[in-house]
Structures are given as structure tokens and as C-alpha cells.
Write an enzyme that holds these catalytic residues in place. Structure first.
Site, short mmCIF file in Angstrom:
data_model
loop_
_atom_site.label_atom_id
_atom_site.label_comp_id
_atom_site.label_asym_id
_atom_site.label_seq_id
_atom_site.Cartn_x
_atom_site.Cartn_y
_atom_site.Cartn_z
CD GLU A 155 -5.26 11.97 3.80
OE1 GLU A 155 -5.49 13.15 3.44
OE2 GLU A 155 -4.49 11.20 3.19
CB CYS A 396 -0.07 8.36 -21.51
SG CYS A 396 -1.77 7.79 -21.78
CG HIS A 527 0.20 6.99 -17.02
ND1 HIS A 527 0.32 8.37 -17.15
CD2 HIS A 527 -0.85 6.63 -17.79
CE1 HIS A 527 -0.64 8.81 -17.95
NE2 HIS A 527 -1.36 7.79 -18.35
CD GLU A 529 3.21 8.97 -14.87
OE1 GLU A 529 2.07 9.39 -15.16
OE2 GLU A 529 3.94 8.38 -15.69
#
Length: 590
Positions: A155, A396, A527, A529
Site C-alpha cells: 500500500e 499498559c 498491549h 490488543e
């Protein structure tokens, strides 16, 4: 007459995604969705983002301008689109997946200083473009497992016509020349605006965008038409004619209900089949088994839970993109829809403010961040949730706020972080030893934090060990501060347990309250996620959403009263000595 150069048919194919007219059209999601389709056809796909800004990486950029920083396993701070790539491809990428102008120029200037150019005048062409090309072509090399990708999707950030993007577009053009046209594909994403007064879709912006692309030597093989509605066939035929693109390569992509619907949209328009045909790739049917199950969970939820994200950067939701997607994925695990409530941390500094913001939610998430602004609000939100049995997940900085709140609840009233108050008498959160120079301004800030994947050992039968179904885990990190071990014993009197540490036991990685004290109040220095996938939700987020569902169910029970340990208890300064009593005799469980 010399023979024409032949390119191997088995070569890795390169697919470039560019954007025109305006930014934020969804190039990253388009590229990710196409990558998912090709992966579902049994192909090995990897992805890369070229960013035209002069920053070396986004690590020091303002979250309001750039959005979140996505950290890879190897510790690179990258663009948030790399997060989309990992989630849609369901594979880990490395730091080489993100290339910036800052990296390219730094490398070229360093080579010039070392004399590697042998006295040449260093210029954008060929030296800058050669450096960009080398990074693009390096993506075609075998990975750590020895697997060579079938397709590299690259990209190109920015918009065609931007001066900063020109070296990257020129490098992409040269890659096509070097690997052969039959091994290269250009996909251009463009806007088709709808003018309400005239009731028309306008194709002229797309025509001009393609003309600008062709003026620098790139003719797109396919066009993605972004619009708020389907582009009718007559307009697609017109665009194909005016832009010299096959009709099969003109793809209408109206806004989708969910980002996870985009692969289906592209497949319906047969973009993946067109790419496979043009690049002479092995043709296999798309295996929709896993993705169809995901879409059923997205569109047919059996439950809804409301989660408050208490953060500092909520004016730009992209600042918490991976957190939001991980929460949604946690909901998919339970066939639940997660409604996000974006709460400014400043709003929770007082108990009244926290109650106003959080009284009707089923869970509170405290994300990462930096700086003192909003910290007392995050601590206030944790205090409110702790006293009411409301599920909390801290990430965090969220873990650090949980520790500060726990310390204050047992009489360490001046407890704080050295980040927010360097002169605090009780730094329950302290600067890591190898980060002191950076914090003092005596070393670079960029790329110097504790970054990337690190292992942790969990306490058996703890809340986090049960969530992970393991006592050994690895998570990605991005921080400079840690729990001060000198305060561990005093903080433990609050009931907070240090349930996960680094393998040497020195660094606190996970904290939690015993379920008898609080049903789910968990913090991690990591983290998590960043490792969540829509088809493989992260265990901590799945457990958190499960706890939120349980909390909501308990709310609905007729005549339910809060357990005694969740009734708010206030302590005056005069009570502080009594807080040294054994836990079972103390009210500090709050």
C-alpha cells in the site's frame, strides 16, 4: 536483435494499492480485504505499507494526528494499517512491513557518509528510489519458516499528486519494470462523489486521478470506486472507457455495515478472481468457512454489552483502533455485540463525574497512554468500578493506574508514578533502569522504549492464567515505566495480586484482584490488543467481555443487592494506621 528478457512465471507477484482524489478512502482496508481473499484461496500473502512522511516511525507522533502506534513482534513501531494487515491475514508481520521516507533518507544518508556510493552525487533517482525498491523486493524473500510469499501487497500511503508520494510511486513503477508486467498489478482506490442536488454520481474526479497516475508512468489494472452507494453499470463502463481499464477491473465498493464485510463486497465484484487471472496465480475456490462464521457472529449477536473506554485521545477513535477491534472480537467470542462508549478520562476525576459516565456500562477499559493529563480521571474510573464490582481491564498505563489506585486505597495517599510526578514521595510506578536517560532527555525518545514481544510467567489458577489456559505467555510491550517492587508488599494489603511477572520475577506484567474481592479487575503491562484477531479473539478480551456479560445478567436479577465487599467504603486519614490490619479484618477491599 537481442532476445526479450523473460521473467520467471513462478516469481512472487507484486500488487500495489494507490489512492486518489482524497485521503482516508480505505486503502488499508481494501488491501487487507484483498489479502484475506487471496489467503482464503490458499495463497501465501504478505503486506507492506509505504508512508511518505519524514518521521522515521510513528512512535513519537501525536495520536490525534496519526492514530495508534501498532507494535510488531520484533518491536517495530508501525502504522495502524499494519494492524489491519495482521488481523485480516491472521499472521504476524515484522518491522519491514512499514517503510517511511524518514527511514529511507536516514539509510541513504548513512550510506553516503560511509562512502558506499563511491563519490556519486546522491539524488532522489536513483538512490532514494533504489532504497525503496530494495525494501519492496525484500518482502518477496522467504520468511523465518522458509516460506516464500506468492503475493506481496504494498500500500502506497498518501494521495496521487502529493509531492511526498512521488519517489514511492516511481519506485513502484520501476519494480514493475524489473519483475515484469505479468508479475505486477496496480490497484487504484478513488472517490466517486454523489451530488445530492443533482442526484448524480460524478466520475470526473476519478478520471483526473487516473490521468495523474498515468502521467508518472503507471496505468492502473483495476479501480476501486468508493461511494456511499453502488455505482451502476453504465457509469462503470464509462469509467472503464475513459480510464483505459477493463470493465472487469472496475469495482464498486459502497460503504459496508462492518469492515469485515469488505472481503465479501470485493468477492461479489469478482476482484479476487480478476487478480488471480491477470497474475496467472493458481486458481482455487475461496474457503469461506471461517469468515462466514465470523460474519454470523458480527451480524447475529445474541447479547449486547456496553463497554466504556476511558481514554485521553477519544476525539480520534483511531488512537485506540486495535483496542476497539479487540473488544469487538471479544464480543464475537460470546456472540455478543459490544457497544463502545468513549469517555474522556477528565470526566471521571470526581466520584460524581465517574458515576455520570459509568453508571450504565457493563465494563470499563483503561487503555495505554502517556503524560499526566487525564490520569486522575482514569484512577477515578478504576476506583468507581472497584467499589461496585464493575469489570475492569487495564492495558499498559491502565495497569499502572490500577496499582496507584490500590496503593492509595491502603493509605499510601501520595502514591503516584514517576512519569507524572518525579518528586512524589511514593513512586509506586518507577522509571525502568534502562529508560532513565531517555526520560531525562539525555537520549533519543524514538524507538527506545521496551518494545516488542516479551515472555511472562503467570500464577497458576489466577484469573489471567485461567483466561490464557496457560502459565507461560508472550505479549507485545511499549513502555518506559514499571511497578516499583519496593511497594509490592504494602500494595498487596489492598487485595491486589501480582499474578504475572517476567521470567526472572522482577518486572510485574499482570495484576488482578481475587474473584472473591472483585469478579474481574485485571491489568497487564502489555498491549494484548495487538495480538487479537477477529477469528481468534485474545483470551484477556474474551474473558473481560464474558465478565461484562455476567455483570449485565446479574443486574437484571430481581431484587439483587451488591455484595458487601462492593459497597463503597470511605477512609479518612485517621483510619490509615488501621489499614495495616490483616486483609480479612480490613475494609480496604472496598
Amino acid at each position: 536483435m537481442p532476445a526479450l528478457r523473460k521473467h520467471p512465471q513462478t516469481a512472487t507477484k507484486h500488487l500495489f494499492v494507490t489512492g486518489g482524489v482524497v485521503s482516508s478512502l480505505g486503502k488499508g482496508l481494501t488491501a487487507s480485504s484483498l489479502g484475506q481473499l487471496l489467503t482464503a484461496r490458499g495463497l501465501q500473502v504478505t503486506m507492506q505499507k509505504l508512508d511518505p512522511y519524514l518521521n522515521v516511525d510513528p512512535g513519537t507522533m501525536n495520536p490525534f494526528q496519526h492514530g495508534e502506534v501498532f507494535v510488531t513482534e520484533d518491536g517495530a513501531e508501525t502504522d495502524l494499517d499494519v494492524g489491519h494487515y495482521e488481523r485480516f491475514l491472521d499472521r504476524n508481520l515484522s518491522g519491514s512491513a512499514n517503510v517511511t521516507t524518514g527511514q529511507v533518507y536516514s539509510s541513504v544518508i548513512a550510506k553516503e557518509r560511509r562512502g558506499e556510493y563511491l563519490g556519486d552525487t546522491v539524488q532522489v533517482i536513483p538512490h532514494i528510489t533504489d532504497e525503496i525498491k530494495s525494501r519492496i523486493l525484500a518482502m518477496a524473500e522467504p520468511d523465518a519458516a522458509g516460506v516464500r510469499p506468492d503475493v506481496v501487497i504494498t500500500e502506497v500511503g498518501g494521495t496521487v499528486g502529493d509531492i511526498e508520494s512521488l519517489p514511492f510511486l516511481e519506485a513502484a513503477r520501476q519494480v514493475r519494470h524489473e519483475v515484469g508486467r505479468e508479475n505486477c498489478f496496480f490497484l487504484h482506490v478513488s472517490l466517486v462523489p454523489y451530488l445530492a442536488p443533482s442526484g448524480e454520481l460524478k466520475t470526473k474526479p476519478t478520471q483526473h486521478s487516473v490521468a495523474a497516475l498515468r502521467s508518472i508512468g503507471i496505468t492502473p489494472d483495476a479501480l476501486i470506486l468508493r461511494c456511499d452507494r453502488d455505482v451502476p453499470e453504465p457509469l462503470k463502463n464509462k469509467i472503464a472507457l475513459m480510464c483505459d481499464v477493463d470493465v472487469d477491473g472496475v469495482i464498486s465498493t459502497p460503504d459496508a455495515p462492518s469492515i469485515y464485510d469488505i472481503p465479501k463486497v470485493l468477492h461479489r465484484e469478482e476482484l479476487d478472481a480478476y487478480v488471480v487471472r491477470r497474475l496467472n496465480l493458481p486458481f482455487r475456490d475461496v474457503d469461506w468457512t471461517e469468515w462466514d462464521d465470523l460474519l454470523r457472529r458480527v451480524h447475529e449477536p445474541q447479547e449486547t454489552v456496553r463497554i466504556a473506554l476511558v481514554g485521553k485521545y477519544i476525539d480520534l477513535s483511531d488512537a485506540y483502533l486495535s483496542v476497539a477491534e479487540a473488544l469487538r472480537a471479544g464480543g464475537f467470542k460470546h456472540r455478543a455485540k459490544v457497544e463502545m462508549r468513549w469517555v474522556a478520562s477528565d470526566d471521571c476525576e470526581t466520584e460524581h463525574g465517574a458515576a455520570a459516565a459509568l453508571s450504565d456500562v457493563h465494563g470499563v477499559l483503561i487503555p495505554g497512554g502517556f503524560g499526566i493529563r487525564g490520569i486522575e480521571g482514569k484512577i477515578g474510573a478504576i476506583s468507581y468500578a472497584r467499589k461496585r464490582g464493575l469489570p475492569v481491564l487495564g492495558l499498559c498505563l491502565g495497569l499502572q493506574c490500577i496499582v496507584i489506585e490500590a496503593a492509595r486505597s491502603v493509605g499510601i495517599t501520595e502514591a503516584n508514578s514517576a512519569e507524572f510526578d518525579p518528586k512524589t514521595p511514593d513512586p509506586v510506578i518507577s522509571t525502568m533502569a534502562d529508560q532513565r536517560d531517555a526520560v531525562a532527555g539525555e537520549a533519543d525518545l524514538g524507538g527506545t522504549m521496551r518494545l516488542g514481544a516479551y515472555p511472562a510467567v503467570l500464577t497458576p489458577n489466577s484469573v489471567v492464567a485461567q483466561a490464557y489456559q496457560s502459565t507461560e505467555v508472550s505479549e507485545r510491550h511499549r513502555h518506559r515505566f514499571e511497578v516499583n517492587n519496593a511497594y509490592r508488599d504494602r500494595i498487596a494489603k489492598s487485595g491486589l495480586r501480582f499474578s504475572g511477572t517476567s521470567p526472572d520475577g522482577h518486572l510485574v506484567e499482570f495484576v488482578e484482584y481475587d474473584p472473591q474481592i472483585h469478579p474481574f479487575l485485571v491489568g497487564t503491562q502489555a498491549h494484548p490488543e495487538l495480538k487479537s484477531r477477529p477469528t481468534r479473539p485474545h483470551p484477556l478480551f474474551a474473558a473481560f467481555i464474558g465478565a461484562a456479560i455476567d455483570y449485565k445478567a446479574a443486574e437484571r436479577l430481581p431484587g439483587m443487592d451488591l455484595p458487601e465487599q462492593f459497597v463503597p467504603v470511605e477512609h479518612s486519614d485517621a483510619d490509615a494506621p488501621a489499614l495495616e490490619e490483616p486483609l480479612e479484618k480490613s475494609d480496604v477491599r472496598g
